[in-house]
Design a protein around this motif. Structure first.
Motif, PDB file in Angstrom:
ATOM      1  N   THR A 154       3.706  -8.971  15.882  1.00  0.00           N
ATOM      2  CA  THR A 154       2.945 -10.144  16.510  1.00  0.00           C
ATOM      3  C   THR A 154       3.903 -11.531  16.847  1.00  0.00           C
ATOM      4  O   THR A 154       4.178 -12.315  17.651  1.00  0.00           O
ATOM      5  N   ASP A 155       5.212 -11.497  16.145  1.00  0.00           N
ATOM      6  CA  ASP A 155       5.601 -12.631  16.024  1.00  0.00           C
ATOM      7  C   ASP A 155       6.781 -12.460  17.199  1.00  0.00           C
ATOM      8  O   ASP A 155       6.705 -13.227  17.953  1.00  0.00           O
ATOM      9  N   TYR A 186      -1.956 -14.644  19.668  1.00  0.00           N
ATOM     10  CA  TYR A 186      -2.722 -15.557  18.034  1.00  0.00           C
ATOM     11  C   TYR A 186      -4.352 -15.552  17.745  1.00  0.00           C
ATOM     12  O   TYR A 186      -4.871 -15.906  16.460  1.00  0.00           O
ATOM     13  N   TYR A 235      -5.067 -12.191  17.569  1.00  0.00           N
ATOM     14  CA  TYR A 235      -4.433 -11.433  16.283  1.00  0.00           C
ATOM     15  C   TYR A 235      -4.377 -11.963  14.977  1.00  0.00           C
ATOM     16  O   TYR A 235      -4.169 -11.790  13.482  1.00  0.00           O
ATOM     17  N   GLU A 236      -3.369 -13.911  15.336  1.00  0.00           N
ATOM     18  CA  GLU A 236      -2.787 -14.724  14.149  1.00  0.00           C
ATOM     19  C   GLU A 236      -4.386 -15.104  13.648  1.00  0.00           C
ATOM     20  O   GLU A 236      -4.044 -16.088  12.302  1.00  0.00           O
ATOM     21  N   ASP A 253      -5.731 -17.498  14.891  1.00  0.00           N
ATOM     22  CA  ASP A 253      -5.609 -18.835  15.207  1.00  0.00           C
ATOM     23  C   ASP A 253      -6.521 -19.051  16.637  1.00  0.00           C
ATOM     24  O   ASP A 253      -6.027 -19.086  17.368  1.00  0.00           O
ATOM     25  N   ASP A 274       1.413  -6.441  11.347  1.00  0.00           N
ATOM     26  CA  ASP A 274       1.320  -8.073  10.699  1.00  0.00           C
ATOM     27  C   ASP A 274       0.076  -8.234  11.718  1.00  0.00           C
ATOM     28  O   ASP A 274      -0.577  -9.395  11.842  1.00  0.00           O
ATOM     29  N   ARG A 306      -3.362  -9.525  10.841  1.00  0.00           N
ATOM     30  CA  ARG A 306      -4.037 -10.574   9.736  1.00  0.00           C
ATOM     31  C   ARG A 306      -4.810 -10.856   9.956  1.00  0.00           C
ATOM     32  O   ARG A 306      -5.561 -10.609   8.294  1.00  0.00           O
TER      33      ARG A 306
END
Length: 592
Positions: A41-42, A75, A77-78, A80, A258, A260
């Motif tokens: 993802t990054d 975002y 997936y992270e 946020d 990734d 999360r």
């Protein structure tokens, strides 16, 4: 004046062509499926943010909106939520202002789906708005996703019959469109409802069907989701021991991708499975991991849940200690029993304090590692940005050389040819000088092209160098020379590459040596041999021409240029020649 209009027309069409190329490239990047991508993802976040800048530079509204949407998905997936909503709203504004209705309808549905755990009332509002727009426009590619996502909202509210109805509607459109990538979502959604209805076998059957398709299309994030979902079915069936292996299969895939949010959820399910098996130490371990990822609940609530698990764990240990103490107290008097109780109580307290201290230390250590990784990521992103800027500058300079200096040199050659034609038979000496200037200018253009070739590459491989040397030989053979050539490359490192500066210097040395052998040595045979060993790159250029006295080597500009380029390469250059015995040039460059 005619030339002026010709250039204006050319620039107009060139601009249109480049703009169309840019739009096609932006759409291609925006079409990357985040769910199916093999990138983390990054990395995807950097790609889509750069794509957003490219779309903004040419004011391409659809590209800007799609880039905002993709950034919001990442975002999500992270985990946020704030940034996910922020970028989704930016995308909606772009789509609605520019009458991009299918995109707006799809994003309204996606926003509703993304808010399902935070605010169900707002989730239904956005979902209904997107569904209404999609049904009015009959946007099939939007309806299949929106029906499926709407079913998820109904399922979360316990309205299982309604959820099943919308899932089946979504599946019908997916099958009608023959949309393979959409089938796993429909199968997984149906499987979830059947599991809640108690039809566990049918539920697992649909999850396995979804996983099989995702394995074919290499949807790693989806495969991880299916493993967790199959584990949930076993957990709901009251079979925690059979659920645990599926959760454990999901975690490494989610970690590598990734993903999360899925990691957080799977840790929670593992904690629940071990809790049902009354293995409170493992339950506490996985709940701690779950708590690290969960950032949407308050720290107070997390502390309460951790404390509850700690109480269960401590109670189990104390019960075991009490059983041991009772066996010993049966043979001792009251004084001994009191002393033992005090000793064991102190020991138990020390163990609990030690365990708490270890948990606090482990959590702090994990936090430090995360901060270090974030710092390393920021440095890596800065390096990537710097490299991109240097690449853009290098390409701009090469285009300027090609478009400006190249065109001017070509114009000089044409002017010299026209001037030679106008002179007719008069001024033979002047015509010869003009021809010499024209030839020199042509050579300059060729050297300029070689320079642009090197500038357009970040690195130059042995294959690139071999192809360029073959070009020198092709040009020589096209002039009618009778010289025979042989080029050999021997490398034990197949992926070996030079920097662009190293490559052009090596090429110039070979070019000078071959040209000298043809023009001055009148050689019948020229051999060029390149070899890469583990530590050294070797080039040998030998000919059987006339040769020359060693003392004359210092007087030649070409030979001096070769020595200067070798010095720039930090390489050793040796030149050996004798009259009538040919010439050998040996370049040896150590590899760092």
């Amino acid at each position: 004046m005619k030339h002026y209009y010709v250039w204006i027309t050319f620039l107009f069409f060139s601009s249109g062509f480049l703009s169309a190329q840019n739009i096609q490239q932006i759409d291609s990047i925006n079409a990357i499926l985040v769910q199916n991508s093999s990138l983390k993802t990054d990395s995807l976040l950097v790609i889509f943010k750069n794509n957003l800048k490219a779309a903004e530079q040419i004011d391409y509204k659809k590209g800007i909106g799609e880039a905002y949407k993709n950034i919001a998905t990442i975002y999500g997936y992270e985990a946020d939520s704030k940034k996910r909503v922020e970028y989704n709203l930016k995308a909606i504004r772009i789509f609605e202002e520019n009458d991009l209705k299918p995109q707006a309808a799809n994003l309204y549905g996606e926003m509703g789906y993304g808010m399902k755990r935070d605010n169900m009332e707002r989730a239904q509002y956005y979902m209904n708005k997107g569904l209404k727009m999609a049904e009015e426009g009959n946007y099939k590619e939007v309806l299949d996703r929106t029906y499926n996502n709407y079913g998820v909202l109904k399922e979360m509210q316990g309205q299982l019959d309604s959820a099943l109805y919308f899932y089946k509607k979504g599946l019908a459109i997916v099958e009608e469109r023959n949309y393979t990538e959409g089938l796993p979502y429909s199968y997984s959604n149906l499987a979830g409802v059947y599991g809640q209805m108690g039809n566990y076998d049918l539920s697992r059957e649909y999850f396995y069907k979804a996983k099989a398709i995702r394995e074919k299309i290499n949807d790693r994030k989806g495969i991880a989701e299916n493993y967790t979902q199959i584990g949930e079915v076993y957990l709901a069936e009251g079979k925690p021991a059979e659920a645990i292996p599926f959760f454990e299969k999901s975690l490494p895939i989610a970690r590598k991708e990734d993903y999360r949010f899925l990691m957080q959820y799977t840790y929670q399910q593992l904690s629940e499975a071990f809790k049902q098996m009354k293995q409170t130490d493992s339950a506490l371990y996985y709940f701690e991991k779950y708590a690290v990822f969960k950032d949407s609940i308050s720290s107070l609530e997390t502390s309460k849940q951790i404390a509850a698990l700690e109480v269960e764990f401590e109670t189990e240990q104390k019960e075991n200690q009490i059983l041991k103490q009772r066996a010993q107290l049966a043979e001792k008097d009251l004084e001994v029993r009191r002393k033992n109780l005090y000793i064991y109580g102190s020991l138990g307290l020390a163990i609990v304090l030690g365990l708490l201290g270890y948990l606090i230390y482990s959590r702090q250590k994990l936090k430090n590692k995360q901060l270090q990784k974030e710092s390393e990521l920021q440095i890596a992103l800065a390096k990537i940005e710097t490299q991109n800027r240097l690449e853009e500058q290098r390409l701009r300079i090469s285009r300027d050389l090609h478009d400006n200096i190249g065109s001017q040199l070509t114009f000089i050659i044409m002017s010299l040819d026209n001037l030679s034609y106008l002179l007719g038979d008069a001024g033979q000496q002047v015509k010869e000088r003009i021809a010499a200037i024209s030839t020199f200018t042509s050579v300059t253009i060729n050297e300029l092209r070689d320079t642009i070739w090197a500038m357009n590459k970040e690195s130059i491989s042995l294959e690139d160098l071999q192809a360029r040397v073959a070009g020198i030989i092709d040009k020589a053979e096209s002039t009618g020379t009778e010289t025979q050539f042989r080029v050999e490359v021997d490398s034990i490192q197949e992926d070996f590459e030079f920097t662009a500066l190293e490559g052009i210097n090596i090429y110039r040395i070979i070019q000078e040596a071959v040209n000298n052998a043809i023009k001055y040595a009148q050689a019948n045979r020229v051999d060029v041999m390149m070899q890469v060993d583990r530590d050294v790159f070797d080039v040998r250029i030998t000919d059987d021409g006339r040769g020359f006295e060693e003392a004359q080597i210092l007087s030649g500009n070409g030979l001096n240029n070769m020595r200067k380029r070798a010095a720039d390469l930090n390489a050793n250059l040796q030149i050996h020649s004798n009259p009538g015995a040919g010439t050998s040039i040996h370049l040896r460059k150590p590899l760092s």
